[in-house]
Design a protein around this motif. Structure first.
Motif, PDB file in Angstrom:
ATOM      1  N   GLN A  16       0.561  -1.050   0.234  1.00  0.00           N
ATOM      2  CA  GLN A  16      -0.308   0.136  -0.355  1.00  0.00           C
ATOM      3  C   GLN A  16       0.798   1.097   0.304  1.00  0.00           C
ATOM      4  OE1 GLN A  16      -2.922   0.048   3.512  1.00  0.00           O
ATOM      5  NE2 GLN A  16      -4.316   0.664   2.121  1.00  0.00           N
ATOM      6  N   ARG A  17       0.670   2.257  -0.573  1.00  0.00           N
ATOM      7  CA  ARG A  17       1.059   3.872  -0.418  1.00  0.00           C
ATOM      8  C   ARG A  17       0.631   4.369   0.719  1.00  0.00           C
ATOM      9  NH1 ARG A  17       0.201   8.687  -1.393  1.00  0.00           N
ATOM     10  NH2 ARG A  17       1.746  10.496  -2.567  1.00  0.00           N
ATOM     11  N   ALA A  19       0.798   8.092   3.441  1.00  0.00           N
ATOM     12  CA  ALA A  19       1.333   9.430   2.814  1.00  0.00           C
ATOM     13  C   ALA A  19       1.973  10.214   4.315  1.00  0.00           C
ATOM     14  CB  ALA A  19       0.597   9.944   2.320  1.00  0.00           C
ATOM     15  N   ARG A  62      11.383   3.675  -3.125  1.00  0.00           N
ATOM     16  CA  ARG A  62       9.427   4.410  -3.145  1.00  0.00           C
ATOM     17  C   ARG A  62       9.601   4.665  -1.886  1.00  0.00           C
ATOM     18  NH1 ARG A  62      11.489  -0.293  -0.470  1.00  0.00           N
ATOM     19  NH2 ARG A  62      11.423  -0.647   1.770  1.00  0.00           N
ATOM     20  N   ALA A  75       6.081   9.891   1.347  1.00  0.00           N
ATOM     21  CA  ALA A  75       5.455   9.380   0.460  1.00  0.00           C
ATOM     22  C   ALA A  75       5.520   7.817   0.941  1.00  0.00           C
ATOM     23  CB  ALA A  75       4.496   9.442  -0.738  1.00  0.00           C
ATOM     24  N   SER A  77       6.535   4.508  -0.964  1.00  0.00           N
ATOM     25  CA  SER A  77       4.663   3.704  -2.349  1.00  0.00           C
ATOM     26  C   SER A  77       5.087   1.705  -2.109  1.00  0.00           C
ATOM     27  CB  SER A  77       4.822   3.757  -3.336  1.00  0.00           C
ATOM     28  OG  SER A  77       6.504   4.086  -3.484  1.00  0.00           O
TER      29      SER A  77
END
Lengths: 110, 120
Positions: A16-17, A19, A62, A75, A77
């Motif tokens: 999952q991403r 932030a 990432r 973030a 990722s």
């Protein structure tokens, strides 16, 4: 209460991403570059992002950083289990004439 | 290998003095600012101050001015953090870190930290 405001925690599943936000003001984020650090459990902090969006050698792509106005964001990722750590934003404050750290955000990988 | 090696853990009583060290190797120690960062138990990072070993130019966080002394000896590539009158509230991990010359105020190399415990 830190001058740089970060959410205390966030979580995500592998892949999952996620932030993390860092909110400041004109005297700090609005004027100066933002850096991000990762602190794995029981270890020293490590520079993750510098100058808003630059990755040091060896940091996986990432991880990415951005800045807009008086806020910055980190973030991750494709979250991985080894990303479970505390993350801190940091920048200089012209009014306080000192370096600030955000309160830190604990990232949990579910 | 570029590294910062910090002195070992300390256990002290309130009122005692203490000086911890941070030795750099693998780079021109005198040419980079060295900062000190406090992390109290279970808490976040706090910037204490920085020193430029070449001329010992020192800047303190207003929160720590007068509470600690930062110094350096460039001849032995070592920076120091010193207290003259420890309090229980000084119990923390203290990190030294090298300030990047690429990006102002970013710490690119960190020591492993020195655990300081102040207890009667």
């Amino acid at each position: 209460q830190s001058v740089l405001i970060q959410p205390p925690s966030t979580s995500g599943t592998p892949g999952q991403r996620v932030a993390i936000s860092c909110s400041g003001s004109n005297s700090n984020i609005g004027t100066n570059t933002v850096h991000w650090y990762q602190q794995l459990p029981g270890t020293a902090p490590k520079l993750l992002i510098y100058s808003n969006d630059q990755r040091p050698s060896g940091v996986p792509d990432r991880f990415s950083g951005s800045k807009s106005g008086t806020s910055a964001s980190l973030a991750i990722s494709a979250l991985q289990s080894e990303d479970e750590a505390d993350y801190y934003c940091s920048t200089w404050d012209d009014n306080l004439n000192g370096l600030l750290f955000g309160g830190g955000t604990k990232v949990t990988v579910l | 290998e570029i590294q910062l090696v910090q002195s070992g853990a300390e256990v002290k009583k309130p009122g005692e003095s203490l000086k911890i060290s941070c030795s750099g190797s693998g780079y021109k120690f005198f040419a980079y600012w060295i900062g000190w960062v406090r992390q109290m138990p279970g808490k976040g990072l706090e910037w204490m101050g920085i020193i430029y070993p070449q001329d010992s130019d020192t800047r303190y966080s207003p929160s720590f001015q007068g509470q600690v002394t930062i110094s350096a000896d460039k001849s032995i590539n070592t920076a120091y953090l010193e207290w003259s009158n420890l309090r229980a509230s000084d119990t923390a991990i203290y990190y030294c870190a090298r300030q990047s010359i690429i990006s102002a105020n970013a710490f690119d190399i960190w020591g492993r930290g020195t655990v300081v415990t102040v207890s009667s």
